[in-house]
Design a protein around this motif. Structure first.
Motif, PDB file in Angstrom:
ATOM      1  N   ASP A 846       0.856  -1.195   0.000  1.00  0.00           N
ATOM      2  CA  ASP A 846       0.000   0.000   0.000  1.00  0.00           C
ATOM      3  C   ASP A 846       0.883   1.232   0.000  1.00  0.00           C
ATOM      4  O   ASP A 846       1.612   1.505   0.944  1.00  0.00           O
ATOM      5  CB  ASP A 846      -0.881  -0.008   1.261  1.00  0.00           C
ATOM      6  N   ARG A 899      -3.339  -0.287  10.298  1.00  0.00           N
ATOM      7  CA  ARG A 899      -4.763  -0.503  10.526  1.00  0.00           C
ATOM      8  C   ARG A 899      -4.943  -1.822  11.247  1.00  0.00           C
ATOM      9  O   ARG A 899      -4.436  -2.834  10.818  1.00  0.00           O
ATOM     10  CB  ARG A 899      -5.517  -0.508   9.205  1.00  0.00           C
ATOM     11  N   ARG A 903     -12.181  -7.112   8.632  1.00  0.00           N
ATOM     12  CA  ARG A 903     -13.389  -6.758   7.886  1.00  0.00           C
ATOM     13  C   ARG A 903     -13.896  -7.962   7.104  1.00  0.00           C
ATOM     14  O   ARG A 903     -13.297  -8.329   6.112  1.00  0.00           O
ATOM     15  CB  ARG A 903     -13.136  -5.625   6.904  1.00  0.00           C
ATOM     16  N   GLN A1377     -20.403   4.263   6.149  1.00  0.00           N
ATOM     17  CA  GLN A1377     -19.539   3.341   6.889  1.00  0.00           C
ATOM     18  C   GLN A1377     -20.112   1.930   6.871  1.00  0.00           C
ATOM     19  O   GLN A1377     -19.394   0.964   6.690  1.00  0.00           O
ATOM     20  CB  GLN A1377     -19.391   3.820   8.330  1.00  0.00           C
ATOM     21  N   GLY A1435     -17.115  -6.632   2.444  1.00  0.00           N
ATOM     22  CA  GLY A1435     -16.297  -6.006   1.414  1.00  0.00           C
ATOM     23  C   GLY A1435     -17.051  -5.872   0.105  1.00  0.00           C
ATOM     24  O   GLY A1435     -17.004  -4.823  -0.557  1.00  0.00           O
ATOM     25  N   GLN A1438     -19.606  -3.147   0.367  1.00  0.00           N
ATOM     26  CA  GLN A1438     -19.032  -1.809   0.299  1.00  0.00           C
ATOM     27  C   GLN A1438     -18.664  -1.436  -1.132  1.00  0.00           C
ATOM     28  O   GLN A1438     -18.796  -0.289  -1.548  1.00  0.00           O
ATOM     29  CB  GLN A1438     -17.791  -1.743   1.213  1.00  0.00           C
ATOM     30  N   GLU A1457     -15.978   7.475   6.971  1.00  0.00           N
ATOM     31  CA  GLU A1457     -15.135   6.351   7.404  1.00  0.00           C
ATOM     32  C   GLU A1457     -15.570   5.094   6.643  1.00  0.00           C
ATOM     33  O   GLU A1457     -15.810   4.027   7.217  1.00  0.00           O
ATOM     34  CB  GLU A1457     -15.242   6.148   8.912  1.00  0.00           C
ATOM     35  N   THR A1459     -14.153   3.034   4.836  1.00  0.00           N
ATOM     36  CA  THR A1459     -13.281   1.857   4.737  1.00  0.00           C
ATOM     37  C   THR A1459     -12.895   1.328   6.110  1.00  0.00           C
ATOM     38  O   THR A1459     -11.947   0.564   6.241  1.00  0.00           O
ATOM     39  CB  THR A1459     -12.008   2.214   3.948  1.00  0.00           C
ATOM     40  N   THR A1466      -9.687  -4.560  -0.167  1.00  0.00           N
ATOM     41  CA  THR A1466     -10.860  -3.817  -0.608  1.00  0.00           C
ATOM     42  C   THR A1466     -10.657  -2.331  -0.375  1.00  0.00           C
ATOM     43  O   THR A1466     -11.047  -1.492  -1.207  1.00  0.00           O
ATOM     44  CB  THR A1466     -12.113  -4.301   0.152  1.00  0.00           C
ATOM     45  N   ASP A1467     -10.045  -1.984   0.748  1.00  0.00           N
ATOM     46  CA  ASP A1467      -9.765  -0.588   1.066  1.00  0.00           C
ATOM     47  C   ASP A1467      -8.897   0.033  -0.032  1.00  0.00           C
ATOM     48  O   ASP A1467      -9.185   1.125  -0.534  1.00  0.00           O
ATOM     49  CB  ASP A1467      -9.046  -0.521   2.416  1.00  0.00           C
ATOM     50  N   GLN A1471      -9.924   3.178  -2.416  1.00  0.00           N
ATOM     51  CA  GLN A1471      -9.139   4.418  -2.397  1.00  0.00           C
ATOM     52  C   GLN A1471      -8.604   4.753  -3.783  1.00  0.00           C
ATOM     53  O   GLN A1471      -8.631   5.905  -4.226  1.00  0.00           O
ATOM     54  CB  GLN A1471      -7.977   4.276  -1.397  1.00  0.00           C
ATOM     55  N   THR A1492      -6.281   8.073   7.377  1.00  0.00           N
ATOM     56  CA  THR A1492      -7.138   8.004   6.190  1.00  0.00           C
ATOM     57  C   THR A1492      -7.299   9.358   5.510  1.00  0.00           C
ATOM     58  O   THR A1492      -7.777   9.414   4.372  1.00  0.00           O
ATOM     59  CB  THR A1492      -8.534   7.470   6.561  1.00  0.00           C
TER      60      THR A1492
END
Length: 1535
Positions: A846, A899, A903, A1377, A1435, A1438, A1457, A1459, A1466-1467, A1471, A1492
């Motif tokens: 990331d 993090r 999730r 969220q 996920g 979302q 928020e 993610t 998935t985040d 993004q 974030t």
């Protein structure tokens, strides 16, 4: 006396001094008397025989009493004393006879007298013993003893009257015998009066705060229900409140009947299992009907006995009418016989009224027990259902089972005995008709038989329609439940109108089914109402046609008419019986199907002993979420052992089965094969926190006893101390449904605190740190789950995606595609360079992360070194660089925060939350304009107010509104039709009277043409009556549909436009109750009440008219009887109405608790809390039944009093007929026949009229409750036609706040206090602040979920307050969220208005990284989403929310928020997509974690609703005095 009389005596010669029966003395005389023999035998022996016969039953019942009372009460002492006085009295009489025998011989004394003395002595001694036994066993009153003394008293009255008569008329009389009778009567009278009182035994109600007076009521009071008068008087004087209601007796409590039903249902299931082992025989199907019959057989049998007795008493009236008509026709009959006949009418009717009242009480009380037992069975089953079964039964369907289907059982109990009673009444009526009309009765019988096929067709068709309607109703309630759960999302997306349209489409289908059923019922009612007349017409026609000698006189006509009226009742009730039976049958099938759903296998997980070295052991495990032989495993070849007291982490990519593995260990998945063993004591924290609508403290205690020291430690460890300080009532603050007034982090910490406080051997933690800030997550790990936390010596199984805590775990389980690929400690797995190493590389890849935070950097550097030593993959140089300015270094440090959240999809049937979670301000999660009137202003710390219950009489406007909804044209048609039909009925019977009077005119009775003329007019009038009945039924059916449609539409429209504060402060169970039970009452129950009331009203009017016409003097009693009737009705209705309101209010908590339990069923089952929740459900049912129970008895109290007025009408009609004959008032047989036949009919009609009026007023409360929700406060208009936004607005995306202030509702503090901010087009703004700072409030203000108190908010220069809400919200985009999906197709979830083409939708799916997933689905875009989106991972849900945002592509995007609850992969996808696709958009990101928003253009720091800082992040971090720097420092992100 002549010898012929003596030979007819049943006794031997010399036994009595005179004949047993002498008709010249007792019947054919002007002066009635009874022989001495009759008095000495029958009048003494029958009461005594009754007591001796009842002795075994009395002893059996007394022996079951657990009480042993040694003290004496004044009443029992007095009763026993009087009994001994009677013994002495009999002994004195016996002594006298002995003296006579010694002095004068036996000739003076009859054997009967001596036998009677001995019988009396023995019986009165037995009576004294029974009274003593009842006192010892704490029996306040006795039916047997009351009836015994009543019989003795009646006999004493007759003998006393005979003695007085002989004293007056005869010169010589035995003075001793006379004085013995003279003294015997007052003693018996005293004992009878004493038997009318009840003893007081406080032991019976010891420990009961508000005992029911029935416990201490006397038998006469119980017979007439007089014991409830006190409550009715209280309700008349003032409005009843809950505290006025009595506690239920033990025999009425839900637990008693629910446990018995469960026992017999278990027997049915056992028989089913046994039959499966015998393939040669047909498989036994479990029958809920059989289980219910076995459970309630005694009550059903008592009800059947009372019904049978009532049916027999019903046929006394025609016989007595016949005697009266014969008396009127024969002037030579003694006058006293006429008074006896009139009195017989009075007593027979009174007996029937009492029996009928107790029949209804028994059946309705049983119905209450059945309803409670069925609801409890459904609730228990809902907690035990397997995951596959939960997917097949939605919450809406199960709510209908509890609200509607269980009520069907209750409704059936009113009519169930008519299944055999109606044919019995018809048979007896036909028998008596045969006595009157002979062969002509067969013609009537044929007419009735011809109706049977029609009734069969009606029953079949009604059943089909009922099944269809219930299925449609289930769908409507299911959709409403989803809408209410996801209301915030609908408002944020401006989707309300689409879902409103869906509900209305379903409702229209439901109304179409209702319309067909109403027309069918109209036809059925017409046939049943007209059938008695048709039978009468056919019978009379046949009678006069088959022989010229058959003359229809008054006796035959009106006795037959009375029998036809009796026949009318079962025939008229048959449609209701058929309907109730069909509805109950449908409900039985639905409940049976539900109860046969697959349950979680309690043996799928073995229990390990506490001494075992392992806490969890799985070998060869294959698990699936689906049951059945064709189920495909979700987890395959699972072999895992978890050592006791260790910390085990479960990691893996999205969708690999981490949460499923936890569910498998808990027994929440279907075990296809293998062995699972877990230690007994378990605690479970779900991925999406489950919170109850209780205080914060009660949520944590979760039924455990309070330990203050432990409690404080848990609050500290779970980082809740700071939150408590902000709450208005501390830990006594009430949390709304689904934790609506708590942030995601707060809910998760409360959920964790609940598990920690409860204590356990094993803690299953499914990503408990997903919604908390980084520093809070670190605090919780260190103080709760980590090696030094409160749980350090317990087994902890932690699902996570974060790597920061992994080095401190004892073991790591790596999952991939439903299989365990690696298990080992951190270092071992790192060296293996397998799936775990890939997981870490995904994390390190990331580009937004860096490693300069001291704590996280050390961990990451170790990971990098390990990975670099294992592979040739190098970390990009820019990631390793530490150079740069202070601002650059600090900024990158903050961006490197790890993090620590897991999730994945929630396990079980948890309902999805309401989307955005607001920050808590003043303990209230209000997000609308004004408080709804349906909710009381809550006290401090209380979020949900007590449900509003109206007081006083139902406002006339409610009735007017209901009639207006039916349309005035239809209402006029109904009333006109009823007036005409009853007028035709009146004319028909008057004509019949004139026809019968022709018997006195031979020239007419023998004239065939005159007879045909009479017959033709009679038939024509009856046909007119039938036509008008059909018209009224059809008008009512049409009006019923009109009213139902308008009521539902009005409520739905207002609910969809209600502000969010209404939903945040109103339990969803209350709203669902309106849409299920109250709408059902409007659909079916109220029209039936209205029809019944109109029928009764016009029949009563017709009766008064006809009796006054035939017996004018009767008008003198009409006024007093009418006034008495009016007073009783006015006295009763306030109590009945308020009891109904209290009952309606008490139903909502049942549904709310049920929905809450289903949502948290996985936690309840895992933590072995099922029994406690079942007890709570039973307590709520008992709470509801406390209102229904007195209502039931109050109805019978009313019935007895009102029917007594009807009995008085019958008695006076008969009495005036007798007097009129003697006084020669010109009353003839046809007048008496007509008036009394009508008066007899009005007895039950009066009761039915008051009952239907009170039921109508009680049930109209449902209209009132629906109307209440059509008056709730509304949001601003969705569209303002005069000020529509331009098509391209907002073109730039500039957001400007000017001194913006807002509060959640009037009377509360401001949550935003003068916000000034100008966000430039395309700017990326991060919004931060502590809990309660106003971050979410700013978003709610942007979407106008809360309105401005002052100042302004404009977008591209347009003041948003001037726009319609949909114009505003549809031009903004939000990714919430908590991703909320609705049941329906995937396409509908993306585009409910069908605005976009398939190509546009596929393009959005591609950009949302969902193309591969969607193309793999068999139905593609039409793939059905389960309720709450449960068949997708969090996920995936979302990403669908991201696709929604891509479709809308507005210039302003809000991320709340978004993610926080998903995995890193998935985040990263989200993004990346946001940066690419929303590059030119203004993006507002509400952050609970600072990393974030570190690449934002500017950061807004909120504190207590004020903008403290608004600048680029580098500037804020360079300023060490800034609030933002302090936030970063408190999170250990800067030095």
């Amino acid at each position: 006396m002549n010898s012929s009389r003596r030979t007819s005596d049943p006794f031997p010669p010399g036994f009595c001094a005179d004949p047993f029966w002498d008709s010249e003395v007792s019947w054919n005389t002007d002066d009635f008397d009874l022989t001495q023999c009759f008095q000495w035998t029958i009048l003494v022996w029958i009461p005594c025989a009754f007591l001796w016969a009842a002795l075994p039953l009395k002893y059996l019942l007394a022996s079951k009493s657990p009480y042993q009372i040694h003290r004496w009460t004044w009443l029992s002492s007095l009763k026993i004393t009087v009994s001994f006085v009677l013994v002495i009295h009999a002994f004195i009489q016996l002594s006298f006879y002995a003296h006579i025998w010694r002095t004068e011989g036996l000739e003076r004394i009859a054997d009967a007298e001596i036998v009677t003395c001995f019988v009396r002595i023995a019986t009165f001694l037995l009576a004294a013993f029974v009274i003593f036994m009842e006192k010892r066993r704490a029996k306040p009153t006795s039916a047997v003893m009351f009836l015994f003394w009543l019989l003795v008293f009646i006999a004493a009255c007759l003998t006393f009257a005979s003695a007085l008569r002989r004293r007056v008329l005869e010169d010589q009389l035995d003075k001793f015998r006379f004085h013995m009778e003279l003294t015997y009567f007052p003693i018996v009278l005293l004992q009878f009066i004493l038997s009318c009182w009840a003893d007081n035994f406080p032991e019976l109600t010891a420990g009961v705060p508000n005992p029911c007076p029935e416990e201490h009521a006397s038998y006469p009071s119980k017979m007439t229900f007089w014991w409830i008068t006190g409550l009715i008087y209280t309700g008349w004087r003032r409005t009843l409140v809950r505290a006025d209601l009595w506690d239920l007796e033990e025999k009425d409590k839900t637990e008693v009947h629910a446990s018995r039903l469960e026992k017999y249902w278990g027997v049915e299931l056992k028989l089913n299992q046994q039959s499966k082992g015998r393939p040669a025989r047909k498989q036994y199907l479990p029958s809920l009907t059989k289980a219910l019959c076995k459970t309630f057989w005694l009550a059903l049998s008592i009800g059947a006995g009372l019904r049978f007795l009532n049916d027999l008493l019903t046929f006394l009236a025609p016989f007595q009418l016949k005697l009266l008509i014969q008396f009127i026709n024969n002037k030579n009959v003694q006058s006293w016989k006429g008074y006896v006949y009139a009195t017989g009418l009075l007593l027979g009717s009174c007996a029937q009224v009492l029996v009928l009242a107790h029949y209804f009480v028994t059946n309705q009380r049983t119905g209450m027990h059945i309803r409670s037992a069925v609801v409890t069975a459904v609730y228990r089953k809902a907690l035990r259902m397997s995951s596959a079964a939960k997917r097949s039964s939605t919450i809406g369907e199960v709510v209908n089972l509890m609200a509607v289907d269980s009520q069907r059982f209750m409704d059936l109990m009113t009519h169930i005995q008519l299944l055999w009673s109606a044919p019995l009444q018809i048979s007896i009526a036909l028998y008596f008709l045969w006595q009157e009309m002979g062969l002509a009765t067969l013609a009537g019988l044929v007419a009735m038989v011809l109706l049977i096929p029609f009734n069969a067709w009606v029953a079949g068709r009604t059943k089909t329609l009922q099944i269809a309607q219930m299925k449609i109703k289930d769908g409507r309630i299911k959709l409403m439940n989803e809408i209410l759960n996801g209301m915030k999302i609908l408002k944020l997306y401006a989707w309300e109108s689409s879902f409103e349209r869906q509900v209305l489409e379903i409702r229209e289908n439901e109304l179409n089914t209702l319309r067909r059923a109403a027309y069918l019922n109209s036809l059925s009612s017409f046939i049943m109402q007209i059938s008695p007349f048709m039978v009468a017409l056919v019978t009379f026609t046949t009678f006069v046609m088959i022989s010229e000698d058959n003359i229809l006189d008054a006796e035959k006509a009106f006795v037959s008419l009375t029998l036809f009226n009796i026949l009318r009742r079962p025939l008229a009730l048959l449609p209701d019986v058929i309907q109730s039976l069909v509805q109950a049958k449908v409900s039985v099938n639905r409940v049976t199907k539900f109860l046969l759903n697959e349950e979680l296998d309690p043996d799928s997980v073995r229990r390990l002993p506490s001494s075992d070295i392992y806490a969890v052991r799985i070998s060869g495990g294959n698990f699936s979420w689906d049951g059945g032989p064709d189920a495909q495993p979700m987890l395959r070849d699972i072999n895992l052992s978890v050592a006791d007291g260790t910390l085990v982490a479960i990691v893996g990519q999205v969708g690999t089965g981490k949460s499923s593995l936890v569910a498998a260990m808990l027994g929440l998945m279907e075990k296809l094969s293998g062995d699972v063993a877990v230690k007994e004591n378990i605690a479970y924290v779900t991925q999406q926190a489950w919170i109850q609508n209780l205080t914060l403290k009660d949520n944590i205690l979760f039924g455990k006893p309070f330990d203050e020291k432990k409690y404080e430690r848990v609050l500290e460890a779970c980082a809740l101390k700071e939150d408590l300080a902000m709450l208005p009532a501390g830990d006594q603050t009430e949390i709304g449904e689904k934790g609506i007034n708590m942030s995601g982090g707060q809910k998760q910490r409360i959920s964790l605190a609940r598990a920690v406080y409860g204590g356990a051997d094993i803690f299953f933690l499914d990503d408990p740190l997903s919604a908390v800030d980084a520093h809070v997550g670190k605090h919780i790990f260190e103080n709760v789950t980590g090696p030094n936390g409160m749980l350090h010596n317990r087994t902890r199984i932690l699902v996570t995606h974060g790597v920061g805590f992994l080095p401190q775990t004892d073991s790591i389980v790596v999952l991939n595609a439903g299989q365990i690929t690696e298990v080992g400690c951190y270092q071992t797995l790192l060296r293996n360079n397998g799936a775990f190493a890939d997981f870490l590389r995904t994390y390190l890849a990331d580009p937004n992360l860096d490693d300069d935070d001291p704590e996280s950097a050390n961990i990451k550097e170790g990971i990098l070194e390990e990975l670099n030593s294992l592979t040739d993959i190098k970390v990009p140089s820019e990631r390793a660089s530490m150079a740069g300015s202070v601002s650059r270094v600090t900024l990158e440090r903050v961006k490197s925060v790890m993090r620590q959240t897991s999730r994945l999809s929630i396990v079980g049937n948890g309902a999805v939350g309401n989307g955005l979670t607001s920050g808590l301000t003043n303990g209230v999660a209000g997000k609308g304009s004004k408080m709804a009137p349906a909710v009381e202003e809550p006290k401090k710390g209380q979020l949900v107010g007590v449900e509003k219950s109206e007081t006083g009489s139902v406002h006339t406007g409610i009735y007017v509104m209901f009639l207006r909804n039916m349309t005035w044209t239809v209402v006029a048609g109904i009333f006109v039709s009823y007036i005409l039909s009853n007028s035709a009925n009146l004319a028909t019977n008057i004509w019949l009277g004139q026809w019968a009077d022709d018997s006195r005119h031979p020239e007419r009775s023998t004239d065939t043409s005159w007879t045909n003329y009479r017959l033709g007019v009679y038939g024509a009038l009856g046909s007119l009556q039938g036509i008008f009945i059909l018209m009224s039924a059809l008008c009512l059916a049409v009006g019923q549909i009109y009213a139902s449609r308008k009521q539902h539409e009005g409520m739905l429209r207002r609910i969809m436009r209600a502000p969010m504060v209404f939903f945040d402060t109103t339990p969803l169970g209350r709203i669902v109750n309106r849409f299920s039970k109250d709408v059902d009452y409007v659909d079916t129950v109220i029209p039936t009440n209205f029809r019944t009331w109109l029928n009764c009203l016009f029949q009563v009017i017709a009766t008064v008219v006809i009796v006054c016409m035939t017996t004018p003097i009767f008008a003198s009693v009409v006024v007093p009887l009418g006034l008495l009737y009016y007073f009783i009705q006015r006295f009763y209705i306030p109590t009945s109405r308020q009891l109904k309101r209290l009952e309606s209010v008490s139903c909502s908590p049942i549904y709310s608790h049920f929905q809450e339990s289903i949502t948290g069923s996985s936690v309840i089952v895992a933590q072995r809390q099922m029994e406690r929740f079942i007890l709570e459900n039973e307590r709520l049912l008992d709470y509801s039944n406390r209102s229904y129970f007195p209502s039931l008895y109050a109805q019978r109290w009313l019935a007895i009093l009102v029917e007594f007025i009807g009995i008085c009408a019958v008695f006076f009609a008969g009495l005036f007929a007798v007097v009129g004959r003697d006084k020669d008032w010109g009353i003839n047989a046809k007048d008496i026949g007509l008036s009394i036949s009508y008066a007899l009919n009005v007895t039950q009609i009066l009761n039915m009229m008051v009952r239907s009026a009170t039921e109508l007023e009680a049930n109209i409360v449902s209209v009132e409750r629906i109307q209440e929700y059509t008056e709730i406060q509304q949001e601003a208009p969705w569209i303002i036609a005069s000020n529509r936004a331009k098509d391209n607005w907002p073109a730039e995306g500039r957001v400007t706040f000017k001194n913006y202030q807002t509060r959640y509702r009037p009377g509360l503090q401001l949550v935003l206090r003068g916000v000034d901010a100008d966000m430039q087009p395309g700017e990326k703004v991060g919004i931060v602040g502590r809990t309660g700072a106003g971050k979410s409030s700013l978003t709610l203000a942007l979407f106008r979920l809360i309105e401005a108190a002052d100042g302004s908010l404009s977008i591209d220069g347009v003041d948003v307050s001037t726009l319609g809400l949909h114009d505003l919200r549809s031009r903004l985009t939000i990714i919430p969220q908590e991703p909320v999906l609705f049941s329906g197709s995937l396409r509908m979830n993306l585009d409910p208005f069908d605005t976009y083409t398939d190509d546009e939708i596929w393009n959005a799916l591609v950009n949302a990284h969902l193309r591969t997933f969607v193309t793999s689905l068999p139905d593609g875009l039409q793939h059905l989403i389960a309720e709450g989106g449960e068949n997708l991972s969090v996920g995936q849900r979302q990403l669908i929310c991201l696709a929604r945002a891509l479709l809308r592509k507005s210039k302003i995007l809000v991320l709340d928020e978004a993610t926080a609850a998903i995995d890193l992969e998935t985040d990263a996808l989200i993004q990346t997509t946001i940066r690419q696709k929303f590059a030119d958009c203004t993006v507002l990101t509400i952050a609970h974690r600072l990393n974030t928003i570190m690449d934002s253009t500017r950061i807004m720091v909120l504190d207590h609703g004020i903008v403290r800082e608004f600048a680029p992040p580098s500037d804020l971090l360079n300023d060490k005095s800034s609030v933002f720097y302090a936030l970063a420092k408190s999170a250990n992100l800067v030095h």
